[in-house]
Write an enzyme that holds these catalytic residues in place. Sequence first.
Site, mmCIF file in Angstrom:
data_model
loop_
_atom_site.group_PDB
_atom_site.id
_atom_site.type_symbol
_atom_site.label_atom_id
_atom_site.label_comp_id
_atom_site.label_asym_id
_atom_site.label_seq_id
_atom_site.Cartn_x
_atom_site.Cartn_y
_atom_site.Cartn_z
ATOM 1 N N LYS A 152 0.676 -1.069 -0.076
ATOM 2 C CA LYS A 152 0.000 0.115 0.057
ATOM 3 C C LYS A 152 0.752 1.525 -0.192
ATOM 4 O O LYS A 152 0.651 2.283 -0.763
ATOM 5 C CB LYS A 152 -0.904 0.109 1.330
ATOM 6 C CG LYS A 152 -1.915 1.026 1.290
ATOM 7 C CD LYS A 152 -2.847 0.910 2.502
ATOM 8 C CE LYS A 152 -3.599 -0.068 2.801
ATOM 9 N NZ LYS A 152 -4.104 -0.067 4.403
ATOM 10 N N MET A 183 -5.196 -7.131 9.691
ATOM 11 C CA MET A 183 -4.310 -6.167 10.795
ATOM 12 C C MET A 183 -5.135 -4.660 10.861
ATOM 13 O O MET A 183 -6.386 -4.716 10.512
ATOM 14 C CB MET A 183 -3.022 -5.719 10.187
ATOM 15 C CG MET A 183 -2.060 -7.138 10.253
ATOM 16 S SD MET A 183 -0.220 -6.799 9.569
ATOM 17 C CE MET A 183 -0.519 -6.262 8.090
ATOM 18 N N ARG A 219 -4.651 -0.548 -6.146
ATOM 19 C CA ARG A 219 -4.084 -1.757 -6.166
ATOM 20 C C ARG A 219 -4.769 -2.396 -7.341
ATOM 21 O O ARG A 219 -5.587 -2.107 -7.938
ATOM 22 C CB ARG A 219 -4.421 -2.624 -5.073
ATOM 23 C CG ARG A 219 -5.723 -2.606 -4.818
ATOM 24 C CD ARG A 219 -6.152 -3.225 -3.301
ATOM 25 N NE ARG A 219 -7.747 -3.180 -3.096
ATOM 26 C CZ ARG A 219 -8.288 -3.522 -1.817
ATOM 27 N NH1 ARG A 219 -7.327 -3.663 -0.780
ATOM 28 N NH2 ARG A 219 -9.430 -3.245 -1.666
ATOM 29 N N HIS A 223 -19.385 -43.747 -7.654
ATOM 30 C CA HIS A 223 -20.219 -43.543 -8.910
ATOM 31 C C HIS A 223 -20.916 -42.594 -9.384
ATOM 32 O O HIS A 223 -20.729 -41.978 -10.577
ATOM 33 C CB HIS A 223 -21.013 -45.006 -8.858
ATOM 34 C CG HIS A 223 -21.801 -45.322 -10.087
ATOM 35 N ND1 HIS A 223 -23.199 -44.599 -10.269
ATOM 36 C CD2 HIS A 223 -21.739 -45.889 -11.122
ATOM 37 C CE1 HIS A 223 -23.608 -44.846 -11.500
ATOM 38 N NE2 HIS A 223 -22.609 -45.926 -11.780
#
Lengths: 905, 905
Positions: free
Chosen positions: A26, A107, A340, A462
């Site tokens: 960041k 965080m 971002r 199966h």
Amino acid sequence: MVQTALKSVYAFKSGHRGMKDLLGSKGANLSEMVQLGLPVPPGFILTTAVCNQYLSREQRLSDRLMAEVNEALRLVEHDLGRVYGDSENPLLLSVRSGAKISMPGMMETVLNLGLNEETLGGLIRQFDNEWFAYDTYRRFVQMFGSVVLGVKKEYFDDLFSHQKAHWGIAEDAQPSVSMMRQLVNAYKEVILDRTGQPFPDSPQEQLRLAIEAVFRSWQTPRAIAYRNHQKIDHALGTAAIVQAMVFGNLGTDSATGVAFTRNPANGDKDLYGEYLMNAQGEDVVAGVRTPEKLSALAVEMPRIYQELSEVAYRLEQHYRDVQDMEFTVERGRLFVLQTRTGKRTVQAAVKIAVDMVEEGLLTREEALLRIDANQLSQLFVPAFNQAEKGKAKHAGRLLAVGLNASPGAATGKLVFDPEEAKQCAAQGEAVILCRVETCPDDIHGILAAQGILTSRGGNTSHASVVARGLGKPCVAGCEACQVDLRAETLTVQGKIFSKGALISIDGTTGEVYEGGLGAETPSHNPGLDVLLSWADQLRRLAVRANADTPSDALKALEMGAEGIGLCRTEHMFMGEERLPVVRQLILARTSGERCQALSQLLPMQRQDFITLLQIMSGKPVTIRLLDPPLHEFLPNREEVQTELLALKQADPYQLAYQEKQLVLRKIDELREVNPMMGFRGCRLGLVYPEIYEMQVRAIFEAACQVLAQGGIVRLEIMIPLVGFASELKQIQQQLDAVAQRVMRERQCGLDYCFGTMIEVPRAALVADELAQCARFFSFGTNDLTQLTLGFSRDDSEGRFLARYLEKDILPNNPFETLDIDGVGRLMTMARDLGRQARPDLKLGLCGEHGGEAQSVQFADRIRLDYVSCSALRIPVARVAAAQAVILGPPEEVGVRSRLFPQVGT
Amino acid sequence: MVQTALKSVYAFKSGHRGMKDLLGSKGANLSEMVQLGLPVPPGFILTTAVCNQYLSREQRLSDRLMAEVNEALRLVEHDLGRVYGDSENPLLLSVRSGAKISMPGMMETVLNLGLNEETLGGLIRQFDNEWFAYDTYRRFVQMFGSVVLGVKKEYFDDLFSHQKAHWGIAEDAQPSVSMMRQLVNAYKEVILDRTGQPFPDSPQEQLRLAIEAVFRSWQTPRAIAYRNHQKIDHALGTAAIVQAMVFGNLGTDSATGVAFTRNPANGDKDLYGEYLMNAQGEDVVAGVRTPEKLSALAVEMPRIYQELSEVAYRLEQHYRDVQDMEFTVERGRLFVLQTRTGKRTVQAAVKIAVDMVEEGLLTREEALLRIDANQLSQLFVPAFNQAEKGKAKHAGRLLAVGLNASPGAATGKLVFDPEEAKQCAAQGEAVILCRVETCPDDIHGILAAQGILTSRGGNTSHASVVARGLGKPCVAGCEACQVDLRAETLTVQGKIFSKGALISIDGTTGEVYEGGLGAETPSHNPGLDVLLSWADQLRRLAVRANADTPSDALKALEMGAEGIGLCRTEHMFMGEERLPVVRQLILARTSGERCQALSQLLPMQRQDFITLLQIMSGKPVTIRLLDPPLHEFLPNREEVQTELLALKQADPYQLAYQEKQLVLRKIDELREVNPMMGFRGCRLGLVYPEIYEMQVRAIFEAACQVLAQGGIVRLEIMIPLVGFASELKQIQQQLDAVAQRVMRERQCGLDYCFGTMIEVPRAALVADELAQCARFFSFGTNDLTQLTLGFSRDDSEGRFLARYLEKDILPNNPFETLDIDGVGRLMTMARDLGRQARPDLKLGLCGEHGGEAQSVQFADRIRLDYVSCSALRIPVARVAAAQAVILGPPEEVGVRSRLFPQVGT
């Protein structure tokens, strides 16, 4: 030390995007935006090195460091013309975490630092908005109290609720200024009460404590667990970003929002996003108000919209990828708070990658690497509408999650009987066939249903295998569901669903929903064709399909298959009209009886192969001879027993009773403790040679006929479950004789060869001996994984495997992503031994890993010739194979130096 | 060509024992005896080279060859003073086959060649015995007709029977001379009739045709099949031995017999054998009359007996091994017709080997190599008397043959209920417990019974494993037996045996007999101790025991174990008073409930370990933590269901009913498709850490206590079913912490280490990673074989494995003899990778192969440190380990050059 030579604090303007190690992702992006001259609220970054130093050695940040911080702060104050802690023109700050690798939500963040009774007055005057200032103060004390001082959030929430009740105001109404003043004081008392310390009024102290709290949040249990899970190095540390606050909640000239430079859902080249007028970022996240589409901003704030569009354009050009930005408009001024790489759907990813090549932003290679190849198969199966799914979850309609056995979405009426499923389907009704487990007898019901739900069985049961083969959605082994076949009810979460109830299953995720859900079949994605054509130009690995039926083969060709890498002949034994004959074969008491049943099967198998070979016209077709244990073709034991009881009561001397008894005895006789490692594959072929002989006759008669009609045929006959060269030698001699006989009878010469599956570990260990007979190897990585790891797929997935993934004992499910260190090593060994004995040995992979990107890349790295996978996964394999080439030359040093230690250093 | 330089025909006196390639084994030995001057009827040998030449190129033996034959024949005539084809003093000949490697009964012999109407007269005069001459003529025409001319033996037999009836003489009475004359003529007519050719009267023609027939018999289907099975090279060919006939049927001064130089049953140094007065060799074989013991000959013909004893002594001294001779006395003159190495029981083999060293005939090394180590375990289990067994078979009392699951012989009353078995045993009755399959609930019955018989299950089924552990005879998976537990009957071969019927089972062979049979427990063999002491001086490999209980450990020490290589802790969970607690553990819904059950198990396990460690006082003890899947501890599903039904009818609300329901649900929950590869071993230990923690606590508390009492302890803790280094690392960390905690609590320091089983193929592939944690590896070759070959032991032995052995796809049962080319290769790889990472890594083998000679020798060749096997097999391992050293230095070139191709040539 290197670290002491580095600065501890970087102003945004002195960083750049290359500094993610030190500044975090960041922080580096904020610096980069400042370098680009974009409107970013000023700030600075405390490096990850400071974090690590703090966490390892210090109780508090040193005064020396705080002096550096203050120096950087001066620049911010200067930039913005506000002063931190100033009672007249206060600057407020945020402190955020920012690691090198994003750990969303793991965080801490603290906003609005710098407020106290004095600066509050300055804030009121600054924006001339008392309510805003108090609201900000309230938010700050609460956030600081919980995040930094460790007082549980509940204490504040309870207090707020309690006060609201006391004041008699409604839940969603806003408190008045005086109420908020009371609230702030009450909050501070709680803090004093819980911590024994008064709330720190000093802005300097607030800043230091906030930075420390952000650093400490690197060490919370959830952050550690997340890094363990994501394999993120614990030694990286986080940066702390200190940034001037800007406010989107200052009135109708303020706003906050998120913007994607392109539409992340479909890839369209439009600015895309949402915003809220007069709001803070956290309000968007909290979903208190419904945000507006960004297109509305073009009308409401045309200048800002224009400015945002320019920022978006510059960022995308600069980063050469879609950006996901956060922005705030403070009284008519745009600030970008973060950028971002934008997450996107696979549909969008394909379109964007192709568009960006056309725009000259990316090379084709770069575009291909941008694709998560594994997601490409989603482009071909129907999926539930995400929004509807979200609502259904909210409404408590998600009933259970089972195994995602076969992808796709389906809604229909619950039916428990295969026969009834067929009848309903004939009347045009959509049904979901629900069983405890399915068996070959249920095939007509499976074919008729929209989807399959079973309460037992794993990914190789199966139901799972058949559904995947048919491309039909299936949720298997959904153990939360209790299925009562007699009562025809499904009980889950205490609710009882009877026959006819509407349910929805998502085979892509394993979810089971109450009621109907809207499904969407993805529309044709023209970008994908372009992308795949680029992949085909680059890739070295051939891509074939696992296809058992003509419709499979057609689908495979449509998806770009270059041949059939695995045609499982047993699926041809499962047809409704064939199963009785196959059972006759199994119940045969003599070789003569066996041959009679086989002679009935022969023309059926021949016709299968004729059609298949015609469709594949000249492309290689690898046919695997009968593989599964015979008991898979017999009916369910409990059902037979029930029928037997009824027959006995009627008349124990009737023929039907005696025949049924024979069936039961055979079921018991063939019952195996570990069928996976039992009497199947070439072991059957050696004990009952007639079966393989019939199959080879059918194959060669079909091939001769196709050839006679002017077609082209390339046949590869594959022997399953070989572990000993002697097995292969005996079978091959015997079958080659049959092949030669048919060709003499039909007077035709064919291009054919014999090869073997490598699926038993021993086969890999004696690959040199096998290669003396076999002209090709096909790695059956499903069984090879089961045996090499000793993991029964049916038993491990529902049990310890989930725990192993949770506890990070395994990085991936080895049945999805090839276990390169174990199984891969065995494959490399088999390749070396095999090619040593036969340099032109052809090598393929036909397990489900053949359609998984990482595994396909490994197949390229070890220089296999082809991979083979189900039709829907062919695009995955094509792109992954190209990616393998782009990612560079094979690096086998790791494997080689271990397998051949003497050769290494 | 080399062959043309060799002679085609060798007189006995020009050959010797070193010429087996050319003269075959029998011919070389006859030559050798002539060299020694022993009384051998003269003769000569046509070489194997002649045979091969004849078979590959010729329609008939060349005249040139026949000239050589006649030349050799002249010498024989000269020696004996008789002339072949002479009407006055005729010489009769035999032609026998004789390959380099003995193929008993597979090829042809023709006797009495040289007879026709003319020489018959000479023969009559020669011995003055008309009846003898005609009987000889009759035998000759019949044998020549069937063996050489290919007329089926039945034609002659039918004719003989028919004529006897016609003459009105009893079956066993002898025909008169005139009857035999008629018979010979009738035989000749049959031959003319069937072949279109008259019987060849020319002795020359007879000889040529007989030699050709003997050569051709090398190529009969049964001989080819035998060589395939015995891995004898088809290119060897057979020699043809032409020898003068001597006759033991010329009156009371004539005899024929066989003699061993020592007693082949017990090894005593006595001339041992049988003979018949006035008889031909074929009469001894046919068993028409009961032969006399050789000791009688000392009385009847003391001179001949003396002469025979001298021959025996000379042959044994010469060959340095026990000889098995055929002899004939013709009118007071002794002839030795053949000598070969005498077969012997293992008891005899041991005694003879030791005696011969003491006599100075052999070195200790030679003596050890004379022993078939695998047979040594027979010295410790009771066996049925062979003669009684033979009689029982003749009487049709052999009912069925199942799997020989646990060796030993037992006779007792049939009992179907474990509880009843216990009661009967308490009253001193011997019982055989008969079940469909056994389960842990049956343990008290198994303990009480003399032997176990089950109709289902393989060598790793519950009954087999437990019985072997207890050293109790067990026949498992005897599918010919139908066991009805409700009716308490055993149905086999249409006979129904009820409770209380006497039966006998032979766990060494898998046989089940009706009625009782006398069993013998082998007496102590003092020679064995001597032999084992020599082996111990030579061997490099340590030998440990697989031992789970104190009594196992005592037995192991008695057998010479140098430690415990495998203590399976799960067997400690099976005790009658423990199983309920273990079930409590499994049914626990919470970790708390689990811990409560574990706290009950802890003191029991601790006491087990205290006793075990005390017994082993300082020898290493390797303890394996819990390995089997939990469902093995739960009761049989069908039984629970039956009980449940009864309880429900009584009162569905009672607690017992609800608890039983919980049990059933748990059984279903834990049911696995492939339990061998399921939720077991360290997978259990990782998902339920409490279990291993309890076990390690019990082990270390026990060890500390033993240490405190002045004992010595060497602990090795072994983690089962590891495939990933991460598994080992997590478990080891967690358990090491427990170990350290216990040692702190008890203030004691222990010599201990952690290691892992290598039983999952992946473990071998990542052995370097595992060796970073593990201080030792123990190859669990049972499971490693199952997984490497993909052979479920339970399912393969009764099914395709038998066919694989028949069809020579496999040379051995890989669960008995280690699959060196496959599993062995993986082991070699694991050893290299492991020692590379940890040079002092200790390596052992603890599968059942640890008690099989060939596998033990392989373990020595690849330089393992020890093998571990069940107590009774320890002598096998000790001798085999010595043999490995004697047989010379490790030769790994084959393995190495394949695994590491770059290193090879």
